[in-house]
Design a protein around this motif. Structure first.
Motif, mmCIF file in Angstrom:
data_model
loop_
_atom_site.group_PDB
_atom_site.id
_atom_site.type_symbol
_atom_site.label_atom_id
_atom_site.label_comp_id
_atom_site.label_asym_id
_atom_site.label_seq_id
_atom_site.Cartn_x
_atom_site.Cartn_y
_atom_site.Cartn_z
ATOM 1 N N LEU A 59 52.701 48.755 39.699
ATOM 2 C CA LEU A 59 51.865 47.692 39.133
ATOM 3 C C LEU A 59 51.206 46.804 40.181
ATOM 4 O O LEU A 59 50.068 46.371 39.995
ATOM 5 N N PHE A 60 51.925 46.528 41.257
ATOM 6 C CA PHE A 60 51.449 45.511 42.207
ATOM 7 C C PHE A 60 51.287 46.078 43.616
ATOM 8 O O PHE A 60 52.050 46.935 44.049
ATOM 9 N N GLU A 61 50.305 45.540 44.308
ATOM 10 C CA GLU A 61 50.076 45.899 45.700
ATOM 11 C C GLU A 61 50.009 44.618 46.517
ATOM 12 O O GLU A 61 49.140 43.768 46.305
ATOM 13 N N GLY A 62 50.967 44.457 47.448
ATOM 14 C CA GLY A 62 50.956 43.307 48.331
ATOM 15 C C GLY A 62 49.976 43.498 49.463
ATOM 16 O O GLY A 62 49.189 44.446 49.476
ATOM 17 N N LEU A 63 50.010 42.604 50.431
ATOM 18 C CA LEU A 63 49.157 42.789 51.606
ATOM 19 C C LEU A 63 49.432 44.140 52.248
ATOM 20 O O LEU A 63 48.529 44.815 52.734
ATOM 21 N N TYR A 89 48.958 34.642 61.641
ATOM 22 C CA TYR A 89 48.415 35.927 61.179
ATOM 23 C C TYR A 89 47.187 35.662 60.331
ATOM 24 O O TYR A 89 47.192 34.769 59.466
ATOM 25 N N SER A 90 46.156 36.429 60.562
ATOM 26 C CA SER A 90 44.942 36.340 59.764
ATOM 27 C C SER A 90 44.716 37.690 59.086
ATOM 28 O O SER A 90 44.427 38.688 59.751
ATOM 29 N N PHE A 91 44.885 37.729 57.767
ATOM 30 C CA PHE A 91 44.748 38.971 56.999
ATOM 31 C C PHE A 91 43.370 39.024 56.346
ATOM 32 O O PHE A 91 42.924 38.041 55.734
ATOM 33 N N LYS A 92 42.728 40.175 56.466
ATOM 34 C CA LYS A 92 41.431 40.386 55.818
ATOM 35 C C LYS A 92 41.651 41.281 54.594
ATOM 36 O O LYS A 92 42.107 42.417 54.711
ATOM 37 N N LEU A 93 41.343 40.748 53.398
ATOM 38 C CA LEU A 93 41.540 41.509 52.172
ATOM 39 C C LEU A 93 40.424 42.535 51.973
ATOM 40 O O LEU A 93 39.305 42.363 52.471
ATOM 41 N N ARG A 94 40.736 43.575 51.224
ATOM 42 C CA ARG A 94 39.745 44.594 50.893
ATOM 43 C C ARG A 94 38.610 43.977 50.067
ATOM 44 O O ARG A 94 38.855 43.173 49.160
ATOM 45 N N ALA A 95 37.404 44.406 50.348
ATOM 46 C CA ALA A 95 36.259 43.904 49.577
ATOM 47 C C ALA A 95 36.300 44.438 48.154
ATOM 48 O O ALA A 95 35.772 43.796 47.227
ATOM 49 N N ASP A 96 36.925 45.604 47.942
ATOM 50 C CA ASP A 96 36.961 46.218 46.610
ATOM 51 C C ASP A 96 38.288 45.991 45.890
ATOM 52 O O ASP A 96 38.599 46.675 44.918
ATOM 53 N N GLY A 97 39.084 45.034 46.349
ATOM 54 C CA GLY A 97 40.344 44.736 45.678
ATOM 55 C C GLY A 97 40.106 43.978 44.384
ATOM 56 O O GLY A 97 39.468 42.912 44.382
ATOM 57 N N LYS A 98 40.600 44.527 43.275
ATOM 58 C CA LYS A 98 40.381 43.893 41.971
ATOM 59 C C LYS A 98 41.656 43.892 41.137
ATOM 60 O O LYS A 98 42.535 44.734 41.305
ATOM 61 N N TRP A 99 41.719 42.933 40.212
ATOM 62 C CA TRP A 99 42.767 42.916 39.202
ATOM 63 C C TRP A 99 42.413 43.931 38.125
ATOM 64 O O TRP A 99 41.272 44.401 38.043
ATOM 65 N N SER A 100 43.377 44.240 37.303
ATOM 66 C CA SER A 100 43.151 45.244 36.255
ATOM 67 C C SER A 100 42.172 44.770 35.184
ATOM 68 O O SER A 100 41.732 45.573 34.360
ATOM 69 N N VAL A 201 47.946 41.056 34.210
ATOM 70 C CA VAL A 201 46.951 41.729 35.041
ATOM 71 C C VAL A 201 47.633 42.073 36.364
ATOM 72 O O VAL A 201 48.416 41.292 36.900
ATOM 73 N N SER A 202 47.364 43.271 36.854
ATOM 74 C CA SER A 202 47.996 43.747 38.084
ATOM 75 C C SER A 202 46.922 44.302 38.998
ATOM 76 O O SER A 202 45.820 44.618 38.566
ATOM 77 N N ASN A 203 47.259 44.425 40.283
ATOM 78 C CA ASN A 203 46.276 44.929 41.246
ATOM 79 C C ASN A 203 46.696 46.256 41.849
ATOM 80 O O ASN A 203 46.106 46.720 42.816
ATOM 81 N N ARG A 221 46.720 54.325 34.153
ATOM 82 C CA ARG A 221 45.923 54.252 35.381
ATOM 83 C C ARG A 221 44.971 53.067 35.327
ATOM 84 O O ARG A 221 44.281 52.847 34.331
ATOM 85 N N ASN A 222 44.952 52.292 36.420
ATOM 86 C CA ASN A 222 44.097 51.114 36.528
ATOM 87 C C ASN A 222 42.730 51.541 37.067
ATOM 88 O O ASN A 222 42.611 51.869 38.248
ATOM 89 N N PRO A 223 41.685 51.525 36.237
ATOM 90 C CA PRO A 223 40.366 51.995 36.700
ATOM 91 C C PRO A 223 39.750 51.098 37.758
ATOM 92 O O PRO A 223 38.815 51.509 38.452
ATOM 93 N N HIS A 224 40.265 49.858 37.904
ATOM 94 C CA HIS A 224 39.710 48.927 38.878
ATOM 95 C C HIS A 224 40.435 48.968 40.223
ATOM 96 O O HIS A 224 40.043 48.255 41.156
ATOM 97 N N PHE A 225 41.466 49.792 40.336
ATOM 98 C CA PHE A 225 42.192 49.920 41.601
ATOM 99 C C PHE A 225 41.261 50.462 42.678
ATOM 100 O O PHE A 225 40.441 51.346 42.417
#
Length: 532
Positions: A59-63, A89-100, A201-203, A221-225
């Motif tokens: 269900l979930f994806e951390g950094l 630490y400076s983390f850059k998130l994915r541009a296409d990361g979305k919630w369900s 909602v999950s990512n 399956r999460n189509p927005h993953f």
């Protein structure tokens, strides 16, 4: 029916008949999994047990997240940078990361999730997982506010984290589901219902569709993953089954593609008939019995605690009871843990006959014997393997020390509450599985509710001081020696009885492709496929 619809239906039917489109391609791909106990929550900051962790991984994806072989790899973060002093630490998130629900996963969602994790009001069993972050400890103990956690959103895709001290395992620890982001918009909208089917909602690669207690949990399956195009399994059906004999019958009957667990007898039988379907692998964890040190006689008698430990023939348990190749345990931290110098106490170097003799000596020193027999209660959660182990150990105590044992069993949910509230009189079955490859994860001790030793009520100032010192130490070798010294103190005090090292034990159908055995026993569905 509309003329165009009729024509399309006929063409699809002919394509299937002629092999242009296989019927398998049109069918839903379902992964049927046994899952032991019923989950009690789908809140990533509240999930606590393996049966919930199995679901959380999908269900979930951390950094960070888990690869097919159980290693930590980039997840919601595509990259990160670390300051020269190892603190920022400076983390850059994915541009296409979305919630369900299709909305973007932002750095602010991680700030919210992490502040929620360390907030004492959340009561998360894994709040200590963020102890490396500056101010996290003070927040957990109520000395600071959650807003003081040193994590901030620089912009929608940039998360900055400041640590209290350089922490070598920090990035790898962020694969754990407790450090996942949480959609504040969703929590604001639904409140306490935000983590229920239909609202959650999950990512991760999957979303929660159904949860029927004592029946099933359904993930789709999460189509927005961000990697949805590579997902090959449409639906995950998880069936809770406390009785492993029933679970195995379901597996053999084709209703399950994998089992949650196997007994030693089941492993032996399966290896004789379908050895390729048996997966028994060393697991980073320790099975143990916990004393309630808030009660007598356990609080004031280390001799009594050691006597009961020494009287347990761990080799015999592995040979005749569990039969799953478990390794006897006399320490809590598994050997091979990163930057932790392995060691063995004196008890591990004795023969069982010598241990038995020492057990009788300490038992008498504690004031027990024929004229003053010991009677205790042993509590464990429902499960055939736990019962067989409990009865075998009780028989050893009876034969060698004259101890009378009464048994009490509980279903998983009430049992967890019993442990957390120390609502047991004498001894309770327990276990700890490492969340990341570091001894601190095993030895952490917090009286406010976190840490694997908490159910015992163990409190030794020297132990606590060493753990605090190790948390600030930047040299890996010195830190490892401090943690080993802390464990030596703990094993000398013996608030618990280490019994054996866990083995992950599953039956897996040949139809499941991509399965990789690993010490974390983590198998995200996104890396698997089904070929029937």
């Amino acid at each position: 029916m509309h003329r165009f619809t009729k024509i399309l239906a006929r063409r699809l039917m002919f394509a299937v008949l002629l092999g242009g489109i296989s019927s398998a391609a049109l069918a839903e791909t379902v992964f049927n999994k046994g899952n032991g106990a019923d989950p009690t929550t789908f809140d990533p900051q509240q999930m606590a047990v393996v049966a919930e962790a199995v679901i959380a991984v999908d269900l979930f994806e951390g950094l960070m997240t888990y690869s097919a072989d159980g290693n930590a790899v980039p997840g919601a973060a595509e990259s990160w940078a670390v300051s020269d002093d190892g603190l920022t630490y400076s983390f850059k998130l994915r541009a296409d990361g979305k919630w369900s629900d299709g909305t973007p996963v932002t750095a602010a969602d991680f700030v919210f999730g992490w502040q929620r994790l360390v907030d004492p009001e959340t009561g998360s069993p894994y709040a200590a997982n963020l102890d490396a972050v500056a101010n996290a400890r003070d927040i957990r103990t109520g000395a600071r506010r959650p807003a003081d956690l040193r994590v901030r959103a620089i912009d929608a895709r940039t998360l900055e984290v400041t640590l209290a001290a350089p922490t070598p395992y920090f990035v790898a620890s962020l694969a754990h589901y407790a450090t996942a982001a949480v959609s504040r918009a969703n929590v604001d909208r639904f409140g306490a219902d935000a983590f229920k089917p239909g609202h959650l909602v999950s990512n991760g690669a999957y979303s929660l569709t159904e949860a029927v207690p004592q029946d099933h949990v359904k993930l789709t399956r999460n189509p927005h993953f961000h990697d949805a195009a590579s997902i090959r399994i449409d639906t995950v059906m998880l069936t809770p089954t406390a009785d492993i004999e029933v679970e195995l019958r379901r597996f053999r009957g084709g209703r399950l593609d994998m089992t949650y667990d196997l007994s030693g007898q089941q492993i032996q039988a399966l290896q004789e008939t379908v050895p390729n379907q048996v997966h028994v692998t060393p697991y980073r964890g320790t099975y143990y019995y916990a004393f309630n040190l808030t009660h007598e006689p356990w609080r004031g008698s280390p001799e009594l605690r050691h006597a009961l430990s020494l009287a347990i023939d761990r080799d015999m348990l592995a040979r005749t009871v569990t039969r799953s190749h478990e390794l006897p345990a006399y320490t809590f931290v598994p050997p091979g843990t990163f930057d932790f110098p392995a060691w063995q106490p004196k008890a591990a170097r004795l023969t069982q006959a010598q241990r038995d003799a020492k057990a009788r000596e300490l038992f008498a020193k504690a004031g027990y014997g024929p004229d003053r027999p010991l009677k205790l209660e042993l509590i464990y959660n429902v499960g055939e393997s736990h019962e067989r182990i409990a009865r075998a150990i009780a028989e050893m105590w009876k034969k060698k020390l004259g101890v009378t044992t009464e048994f009490r069993t509980q279903e998983w949910g009430p049992f967890q509450a019993t442990l957390e509230g120390r609502r047991f009189s004498d001894i309770a079955r327990n276990g700890w599985l490492g969340d990341y490859d570091d001894a601190y994860n095993f030895l952490q001790l917090e009286p406010d509710g976190s840490g694997p030793l908490n159910a015992t009520g163990y409190a030794n100032p020297k132990y606590r001081a060493l753990m605090a010192q190790a948390a600030r130490e930047t040299d890996p070798r010195r830190r490892g020696r401090m943690l080993q010294q802390a464990e030596r103190i703990m094993i000398d005090d013996l608030p618990l009885i280490p019994i054996y090292r866990y083995m992950s034990r599953h039956a897996v159908s040949p139809a499941v492709k991509g399965w990789v055995d690993n010490v974390q026993d983590v198998h995200p569905t996104r890396w698997l496929s089904i070929e029937r």
